[in-house]
Design a protein around this motif. Structure first.
Motif, short mmCIF file in Angstrom:
data_model
loop_
_atom_site.label_atom_id
_atom_site.label_comp_id
_atom_site.label_asym_id
_atom_site.label_seq_id
_atom_site.Cartn_x
_atom_site.Cartn_y
_atom_site.Cartn_z
N LEU A 132 0.85 -1.10 0.07
CA LEU A 132 0.28 -0.02 0.08
C LEU A 132 1.00 1.26 0.05
O LEU A 132 2.02 1.09 0.54
CB LEU A 132 -0.92 0.06 1.21
N ASP A 133 0.32 2.20 -0.55
CA ASP A 133 0.86 3.55 -0.44
C ASP A 133 2.52 3.30 -1.09
O ASP A 133 3.36 4.17 -0.69
CB ASP A 133 1.10 4.26 0.71
N GLY A 134 3.07 2.40 -2.00
CA GLY A 134 3.96 2.24 -2.85
C GLY A 134 4.99 1.49 -1.87
O GLY A 134 6.19 1.27 -2.43
N GLY A 135 4.75 0.88 -0.62
CA GLY A 135 5.66 -0.01 0.17
C GLY A 135 5.13 -1.29 0.10
O GLY A 135 4.00 -1.55 -0.20
N THR A 136 6.06 -2.23 0.19
CA THR A 136 5.54 -3.68 0.29
C THR A 136 6.30 -4.43 1.65
O THR A 136 7.27 -4.17 1.70
CB THR A 136 6.17 -4.42 -0.90
N HIS A 185 -7.53 -4.84 2.09
CA HIS A 185 -6.13 -4.87 1.95
C HIS A 185 -5.65 -6.14 1.24
O HIS A 185 -6.36 -6.96 1.53
CB HIS A 185 -5.40 -4.64 3.12
N ASP A 186 -5.01 -5.89 0.35
CA ASP A 186 -4.49 -7.02 -0.45
C ASP A 186 -3.86 -8.42 0.05
O ASP A 186 -4.26 -9.43 -0.42
CB ASP A 186 -3.20 -6.49 -1.80
N ASP A 187 -3.15 -8.12 1.35
CA ASP A 187 -3.04 -9.54 2.04
C ASP A 187 -4.15 -10.21 2.60
O ASP A 187 -4.06 -11.48 2.83
CB ASP A 187 -1.84 -9.00 3.12
N HIS A 188 -5.16 -9.69 2.64
CA HIS A 188 -6.63 -10.32 3.12
C HIS A 188 -7.51 -10.87 1.99
O HIS A 188 -8.16 -11.51 1.93
CB HIS A 188 -7.16 -9.31 4.12
N VAL A 189 -7.00 -10.30 0.66
CA VAL A 189 -8.01 -10.58 -0.36
C VAL A 189 -7.20 -11.27 -1.58
O VAL A 189 -7.87 -11.73 -2.74
CB VAL A 189 -8.86 -9.55 -1.01
N ASP A 190 -5.86 -11.44 -1.49
CA ASP A 190 -5.39 -11.66 -2.80
C ASP A 190 -5.47 -12.91 -3.52
O ASP A 190 -5.39 -13.46 -4.69
CB ASP A 190 -3.41 -11.44 -2.42
#
Ligand SMILES: [Fe+2]
Length: 209
Positions: free
Chosen positions: A16-20, A66-71
């Motif tokens: 998110l916001d350019g960080g991983t 958030h992508d870690d919960h839906v990827d």
């Protein structure tokens, strides 16, 4: 056969916001030998499908976008036919990970999801994200809190679409009002109880996170 709660931990990244960042996520499965429901299809559709086994998967519920919960949600949905449910206020987060896919249906505050004879009530708990929800299962004495409440305090509110006063309000009004012995099953890390966390609300407010 009484409903039970199963758990696996999957590993991947959150961006998110350019960080991983590397993260481990809790995936919760509620059900019996015939059917079940998955809370947060994180990172690994193969591992979650193996845990589901040959049971009917009634729904894939996303505590937030958030992508870690839906990827892994679309892949798990494709192989099981289960609908993916997300609160519409988090659709913009979902779209960052899955721009060409829509969740199957919307979650709404007060909605009841039923699986294996157990009711789970959707609690809209914005703050970590606008469409964050928790799932309260009174018959199991538990609430699935996603990233809204952890052992030791609120979920992070430092990045885009988060708001600290809003998460405090959600925790105060919707979670700390649950019975003290309610087990809080979180999106990351260890479980806790409402009674263990409630005395610390003022400390969290004072420290601002
Ligand atoms: Fe999150």
């Amino acid at each position: 056969m009484a409903a039970r709660v199963e758990h696996l931990v999957t590993s991947g990244t959150f961006s998110l916001d350019g960080g991983t960042w590397e993260v481990d996520n809790n995936v919760w499965i509620v059900g019996d030998d015939a059917e079940c429901l998955v809370i947060d299809a994180a990172h690994d559709a193969d591992a979650i499908a193996a845990a589901v086994g040959d049971r009917r998967l009634v729904a894939i519920v996303s505590t937030h976008g958030h992508d870690d919960h839906v990827d892994a949600a679309p892949a798990l949905s494709a192989r099981t036919g289960a609908p993916v449910l997300l609160h519409p206020d988090d659709l913009m987060l979902w779209k960052q990970k899955h721009p060409d896919i829509e969740p199957t249906a919307e979650l709404a505050d007060g909605q009841t999801l039923s699986v294996a004879g157990v009711d789970l009530t959707v609690l809209h708990t914005p703050g970590h994200s606008p469409g964050a929800v928790c799932l309260h299962a009174p018959a199991l004495g538990t609430v699935f809190s996603g990233d809204t409440l952890f052992q030791g305090g609120p979920g992070a509110t430092g990045r885009s679409f988060s708001d600290f006063p809003t998460i405090i309000e959600s925790i105060r009004e919707r979670l700390l009002t649950l019975p003290p012995d309610t087990v809080v099953r979180t999106g990351h890390g260890d479980s806790t109880t409402i009674g263990d966390e409630a005395p610390h609300l003022d400390e969290w407010i004072a420290r601002g996170h």
